[in-house]
Design a protein around this motif. Structure first.
Motif, PDB file in Angstrom:
ATOM      1  N   ALA A 192       0.571  -1.234   0.036  1.00  0.00           N
ATOM      2  CA  ALA A 192       0.028   0.184   0.190  1.00  0.00           C
ATOM      3  C   ALA A 192       0.667   1.402  -0.041  1.00  0.00           C
ATOM      4  N   PRO A 193       1.935   1.355   0.910  1.00  0.00           N
ATOM      5  CA  PRO A 193       2.732   2.744   0.857  1.00  0.00           C
ATOM      6  C   PRO A 193       3.406   2.756  -0.585  1.00  0.00           C
ATOM      7  N   GLN A 194       3.579   1.819  -1.414  1.00  0.00           N
ATOM      8  CA  GLN A 194       4.142   2.055  -2.860  1.00  0.00           C
ATOM      9  C   GLN A 194       3.068   2.552  -3.667  1.00  0.00           C
ATOM     10  N   LEU A 217      -5.237  -4.339  -0.430  1.00  0.00           N
ATOM     11  CA  LEU A 217      -4.639  -3.317   0.158  1.00  0.00           C
ATOM     12  C   LEU A 217      -4.501  -2.332  -0.924  1.00  0.00           C
ATOM     13  N   CYS A 218      -4.092  -2.768  -1.874  1.00  0.00           N
ATOM     14  CA  CYS A 218      -3.485  -1.906  -3.142  1.00  0.00           C
ATOM     15  C   CYS A 218      -4.735  -1.241  -3.774  1.00  0.00           C
ATOM     16  N   GLY A 331       8.528  -5.046  -6.763  1.00  0.00           N
ATOM     17  CA  GLY A 331       7.862  -4.803  -5.362  1.00  0.00           C
ATOM     18  C   GLY A 331       8.795  -4.934  -4.445  1.00  0.00           C
ATOM     19  N   ASN A 332       9.249  -3.968  -3.825  1.00  0.00           N
ATOM     20  CA  ASN A 332      10.033  -3.822  -2.521  1.00  0.00           C
ATOM     21  C   ASN A 332       9.159  -4.170  -1.341  1.00  0.00           C
ATOM     22  N   HIS A 338       5.996   1.432   6.874  1.00  0.00           N
ATOM     23  CA  HIS A 338       5.310   0.656   5.984  1.00  0.00           C
ATOM     24  C   HIS A 338       4.238  -0.059   6.784  1.00  0.00           C
ATOM     25  N   ALA A 339       4.746  -0.501   8.155  1.00  0.00           N
ATOM     26  CA  ALA A 339       3.584  -1.436   8.700  1.00  0.00           C
ATOM     27  C   ALA A 339       2.373  -0.261   9.385  1.00  0.00           C
ATOM     28  N   GLU A 340       3.009   0.920   9.993  1.00  0.00           N
ATOM     29  CA  GLU A 340       1.781   1.829  10.373  1.00  0.00           C
ATOM     30  C   GLU A 340       1.042   2.373   9.554  1.00  0.00           C
ATOM     31  N   HIS A 341       1.781   2.480   8.283  1.00  0.00           N
ATOM     32  CA  HIS A 341       0.564   2.948   7.004  1.00  0.00           C
ATOM     33  C   HIS A 341      -0.298   1.827   6.793  1.00  0.00           C
ATOM     34  N   THR A 342       0.182   0.582   6.902  1.00  0.00           N
ATOM     35  CA  THR A 342      -1.094  -0.587   6.389  1.00  0.00           C
ATOM     36  C   THR A 342      -1.828  -0.521   7.430  1.00  0.00           C
TER      37      THR A 342
END
Length: 362
Positions: A192-194, A217-218, A331-332, A338-342
């Motif tokens: 999702a952050p990407q 999520l995407c 896909g990095n 990223h965890a908190e974003h998700t």
């Protein structure tokens, strides 16, 4: 090859005092010599050996990545005992859960058991409930027992111990989300952050494999980013997953198999009155979706291949063969925060949270 390599990084056999070790974990590599832990064939998973740059975790569950779990299902006909045996064989041979066919791993859930002196600055203490954000393919794992295989969530209940290196990301589990849901989210936290970085207001986004974990999520993140003027299209052939996606209302759902490049192209062009996508995201867990992503991207559009099933050779040569000038991104699995974003994305969308909880936490 002697494990200490003559470098003095390992514990004194007479005092059992932890020695420094390497932040990247190269002190745990057995073969081949000089490799980093992720590409290495075999790691030292002796949990009784301690290094100041490590955190040791008592493991309750493994969240196997989708490509790896599907491969094991195909190899065993979906037999749970057979899947468990493949995991045992892999860990016994390699000292880590690094699928030798797909080259992928997953994440783990557990409790901090010991923190080396050099790792104390990371803020973890003994007893913390944690999930790793670095792949099982670089995490030494000592597996004692497999208690259950959960096919619906691709999670495996285990009794095991793991070693987390100083450079490997890990997160304390949030108190407001079920642990198994948090684990499932950590497995794909980079997705999702990407999308938030690449998707813009008013754009058209196509998500291949939109009904799976990363695809959901995407799709949800894409909807947030493109706004009311933008469009999100989800490609999902599985009827159950497609129905779930439709109920969420975050995208237009096309029931097409992403391995059928021409069928995907035709379906997308019909749905968009002939327009290609600004951003294409591939979240499928099978091989062969690279051409479809290329065909539906506009000239100088972006393709984000998040799935571990992706052949980057097929993607690069496929674009060349079609004369498609597109920007392709690997896909990095890591993005800062990223965890908190998700977690925040799921908290902000009650229907999405309910669906993911039902799939992965019950």
């Amino acid at each position: 090859m002697p494990l200490d390599g003559g470098g003095g990084l390992f514990a004194d056999p007479l005092t059992f005092r932890p020695m420094l070790g390497d932040p990247l974990g190269i002190h745990r590599v057995i073969e081949p010599e000089g490799a980093l832990p992720q590409p290495a064939w075999r790691l030292d998973n002796d949990i009784n050996r301690r290094f100041e740059t490590e955190i040791h975790v008592d493991v309750d569950a493994l969240n196997v990545d989708a490509a790896s779990f599907r491969q094991m299902e195909m190899a065993t006909g979906g037999d749970e005992t057979g899947i468990a045996e493949l995991v045992r064989q892999t860990v016994q041979a390699r000292g880590k859960q690094h699928n030798p066919v797909t080259g992928s791993g997953g994440m783990l859930l557990g409790r901090v058991a010991w923190v080396g002196a050099s790792a104390e600055e990371r803020g973890f203490t003994v007893g913390d409930r944690v999930a790793t954000l670095a792949s099982l393919t670089l995490t030494p794992l000592a597996l004692r027992n497999i208690r259950a295989v959960r096919r619906e969530s691709a999670q495996i209940d285990v009794e095991a111990s793991a070693v987390v290196f100083l450079s490997a990301a890990m997160v304390k589990l949030p108190s407001d989300l079920p642990e198994r849901l948090a684990l499932a989210l950590c497995d794909v936290a980079g997705a999702a952050p990407q999308i938030a970085r690449h998707a813009k207001q008013g754009q058209r986004v196509v998500v291949l494999g939109a009904g799976g974990k990363s695809g959901l999520l995407c799709s949800a993140e894409a909807r947030r980013q493109v706004g009311a003027r933008g469009e999100v299209i989800g490609i999902e052939p599985n009827e159950r997953a497609a129905a779930d996606l439709e109920r969420l209302g975050i995208c237009r759902v096309l029931r097409v198999d992403a391995r059928g490049a021409l069928a995907v192209r035709d379906a997308v062009l019909r749905a968009t009155s002939g327009h290609e996508a600004d951003l294409v995201v591939s979240c499928v867990n099978v091989e062969g979706a690279e051409p479809a992503a290329i065909l539906v991207a506009r000239p100088r559009g972006k393709i984000y291949y998040f799935a571990m099933s992706t052949s980057f050779t097929a993607a690069a040569l496929g674009a060349e063969g079609m004369s498609k000038d597109v920007d392709m991104y690997i896909g990095n699995g890591y993005a800062e925060g990223h965890a908190e974003h998700t977690f925040e994305l799921v908290r902000s969308a009650p229907a999405l949270r309910e669906l993911l909880t039902r799939r992965y936490a019950e």
